[in-house]
Design a protein around this motif. Structure first.
Motif, PDB file in Angstrom:
ATOM      1  N   GLU A 111      -1.337  -2.858   1.792  1.00 37.75           N
ATOM      2  CA  GLU A 111      -0.636  -2.508   3.551  1.00 37.75           C
ATOM      3  C   GLU A 111       0.972  -3.686   3.601  1.00 37.75           C
ATOM      4  OE1 GLU A 111      -2.846  -2.604   6.877  1.00 37.75           O
ATOM      5  OE2 GLU A 111      -4.607  -1.619   6.289  1.00 37.75           O
ATOM      6  N   CYS A 137       2.842  -1.678   1.629  1.00 34.28           N
ATOM      7  CA  CYS A 137       3.791  -0.380   2.362  1.00 34.28           C
ATOM      8  C   CYS A 137       4.294  -0.920   3.894  1.00 34.28           C
ATOM      9  CB  CYS A 137       2.244   0.291   2.667  1.00 34.28           C
ATOM     10  SG  CYS A 137       1.156   0.839   1.440  1.00 34.28           S
ATOM     11  N   TRP A 183       6.143   1.954   5.898  1.00 32.51           N
ATOM     12  CA  TRP A 183       5.116   2.219   6.131  1.00 32.51           C
ATOM     13  C   TRP A 183       4.884   1.333   7.327  1.00 32.51           C
ATOM     14  CZ3 TRP A 183       4.494   7.442   5.027  1.00 32.51           C
ATOM     15  CH2 TRP A 183       5.438   8.108   4.120  1.00 32.51           C
TER      16      TRP A 183
END
Length: 79
Positions: free
Chosen positions: A40, A43, A48
């Motif tokens: 995560e 990202c 994102w």
């Protein structure tokens, strides 16, 4: 490819993750959690955003709608 997620809100940079939490309770749960956190982070560095849901959230469609709406707004403001 950096990651595969469960869903993406088309036309946005919002990714949706759905977790049953069981994978974190297993013996290798800490390792799974650490890998997911790093994924995560990778990202997010690429701009994102995420919303994460669990089974209990399915009992509250209004909560899901609110969080998705807020997530789409965050993405629009960050663009």
């Amino acid at each position: 490819m950096i990651a595969r997620t469960d869903f993406r809100v088309k036309g946005t940079r919002l990714l949706i993750e759905f977790d049953g939490l069981k994978k974190y309770r297993a013996a290798e749960g800490q390792d799974v959690l650490e890998k997911e956190k790093l994924r995560e982070d990778d990202c997010r560095r690429l701009r994102w955003d995420f919303e994460r849901f669990i089974w209990a959230n399915l009992d509250s469609p209004a909560l899901i709608h609110r969080r998705l709406t807020e997530g789409v707004q965050r993405c629009a403001e960050a663009a």
